[in-house]
Design a protein around this motif. Structure first.
Motif, PDB file in Angstrom:
ATOM      1  N   ALA A  47     -11.704   2.810   0.954  1.00  0.00           N
ATOM      2  CA  ALA A  47     -11.552   3.718  -0.173  1.00  0.00           C
ATOM      3  C   ALA A  47     -10.951   2.960  -1.354  1.00  0.00           C
ATOM      4  CB  ALA A  47     -10.649   4.886   0.230  1.00  0.00           C
ATOM      5  N   ASN A  48     -11.280   3.372  -2.560  1.00  0.00           N
ATOM      6  CA  ASN A  48     -10.814   2.672  -3.766  1.00  0.00           C
ATOM      7  C   ASN A  48      -9.309   2.491  -3.823  1.00  0.00           C
ATOM      8  OD1 ASN A  48     -13.396   2.372  -4.705  1.00  0.00           O
ATOM      9  ND2 ASN A  48     -13.352   4.218  -5.962  1.00  0.00           N
ATOM     10  N   GLU A  49      -8.566   3.473  -3.328  1.00  0.00           N
ATOM     11  CA  GLU A  49      -7.107   3.388  -3.402  1.00  0.00           C
ATOM     12  C   GLU A  49      -6.495   2.519  -2.297  1.00  0.00           C
ATOM     13  OE1 GLU A  49      -8.304   6.906  -0.991  1.00  0.00           O
ATOM     14  OE2 GLU A  49      -8.808   6.293  -3.017  1.00  0.00           O
ATOM     15  N   SER A  54      -9.602  -4.760   3.997  1.00  0.00           N
ATOM     16  CA  SER A  54     -10.831  -5.442   3.598  1.00  0.00           C
ATOM     17  C   SER A  54     -12.024  -4.620   4.067  1.00  0.00           C
ATOM     18  CB  SER A  54     -10.888  -6.839   4.213  1.00  0.00           C
ATOM     19  OG  SER A  54     -11.029  -6.750   5.613  1.00  0.00           O
ATOM     20  N   PHE A  55     -13.187  -5.019   3.661  1.00  0.00           N
ATOM     21  CA  PHE A  55     -14.393  -4.335   4.138  1.00  0.00           C
ATOM     22  C   PHE A  55     -14.628  -4.702   5.597  1.00  0.00           C
ATOM     23  CE2 PHE A  55     -15.790  -8.327   2.206  1.00  0.00           C
ATOM     24  CZ  PHE A  55     -16.541  -8.888   3.212  1.00  0.00           C
ATOM     25  N   SER A  56     -15.419  -3.881   6.262  1.00  0.00           N
ATOM     26  CA  SER A  56     -15.815  -4.119   7.646  1.00  0.00           C
ATOM     27  C   SER A  56     -17.308  -4.402   7.664  1.00  0.00           C
ATOM     28  CB  SER A  56     -15.531  -2.885   8.498  1.00  0.00           C
ATOM     29  OG  SER A  56     -14.174  -2.541   8.457  1.00  0.00           O
ATOM     30  N   VAL A 127     -16.901  -7.435  12.442  1.00  0.00           N
ATOM     31  CA  VAL A 127     -15.931  -8.088  11.573  1.00  0.00           C
ATOM     32  C   VAL A 127     -14.998  -7.046  10.969  1.00  0.00           C
ATOM     33  CG1 VAL A 127     -15.615  -9.609   9.576  1.00  0.00           C
ATOM     34  CG2 VAL A 127     -17.648  -9.862  11.031  1.00  0.00           C
ATOM     35  N   SER A 128     -13.744  -7.110  11.372  1.00  0.00           N
ATOM     36  CA  SER A 128     -12.678  -6.243  10.839  1.00  0.00           C
ATOM     37  C   SER A 128     -12.994  -4.751  10.964  1.00  0.00           C
ATOM     38  CB  SER A 128     -12.368  -6.614   9.382  1.00  0.00           C
ATOM     39  OG  SER A 128     -11.890  -7.937   9.306  1.00  0.00           O
ATOM     40  N   LEU A 129     -13.568  -4.360  12.079  1.00  0.00           N
ATOM     41  CA  LEU A 129     -13.831  -2.940  12.327  1.00  0.00           C
ATOM     42  C   LEU A 129     -12.578  -2.276  12.884  1.00  0.00           C
ATOM     43  CD1 LEU A 129     -16.856  -3.836  12.108  1.00  0.00           C
ATOM     44  CD2 LEU A 129     -17.317  -2.164  13.877  1.00  0.00           C
ATOM     45  N   SER A 130     -12.442  -0.986  12.625  1.00  0.00           N
ATOM     46  CA  SER A 130     -11.370  -0.231  13.268  1.00  0.00           C
ATOM     47  C   SER A 130     -11.708  -0.114  14.749  1.00  0.00           C
ATOM     48  CB  SER A 130     -11.245   1.164  12.646  1.00  0.00           C
ATOM     49  OG  SER A 130     -12.364   1.952  13.003  1.00  0.00           O
TER      50      SER A 130
END
Length: 179
Positions: A47-49, A54-56, A127-130
């Motif tokens: 989300a922008n805030e 980082s992105f996943s 990559v960087s997933l929850s």
């Protein structure tokens, strides 16, 4: 308690809508919120805030590169910590977790974790997933224990790679290499 938490996360993850992508003999369920960037790549932006996340990405690759040499060299840099572990293979896939933490010149850190699921010369990289997104993506393909182990190691790494290496973790460590 850990198994119960894993089960709850798996049930929660499987209860959401998703796109399926067949690759390396399995249907990977792309979680909601991921956008298709190319034939074999999906990305979810925070989300922008949320400036600290980082992105996943989910990357499905037709080839696997031997990046252990590069990761070993990165680990020698004074501002970088790298940990690469492998898990026991099953009948279908082999598994590696790659954790990288780099300090920036501003004093903060950038971290990245990747779970790589491979078969023959192809791989799916998470990559960087929850943890919830990872359970959802892999629900038909990977044992929940592999996902649980990846995130348990990630949690332990809050204390640093050296602290993790000094525990009785039982994993096959690929980087850093033993001296």
């Amino acid at each position: 308690m850990k198994k119960l938490l894993g089960l709850v996360l798996l049930i929660t993850a499987c209860g959401t809508t998703a796109t399926s992508h067949n690759f390396i003999g399995c249907n990977w369920h792309i979680p909601e919120g991921f956008k298709k960037l190319s034939e074999n790549e999906y990305r979810k932006f925070p989300a922008n805030e949320d400036l600290n996340t980082s992105f996943s990405s989910v990357i499905m690759s037709e080839t696997i590169t031997d990046d252990l040499t590069t990761l070993t060299e990165m680990n020698k840099m004074p501002d970088t910590e790298v940990l690469v572990i492998s898990y026991p293979e099953d009948n279908n896939y082999s598994y590696e977790s790659i954790f990288i933490k780099r300090k920036t010149r501003f004093g903060d850190s950038i971290s990245n974790d990747t779970l790589r699921v491979s078969k023959k010369n192809q791989a799916v990289g998470l990559v960087s997933l929850s943890q919830t997104d990872s359970f959802h993506l892999t629900s038909e393909c990977v044992s929940p224990e592999v996902i649980e182990q990846h995130y348990a190691v990630l949690a332990q790494l809050a204390q640093g790679v050296d602290a993790f290496l000094n525990t009785k973790h039982g994993f096959n460590i690929l980087v850093p290499q033993a001296n």
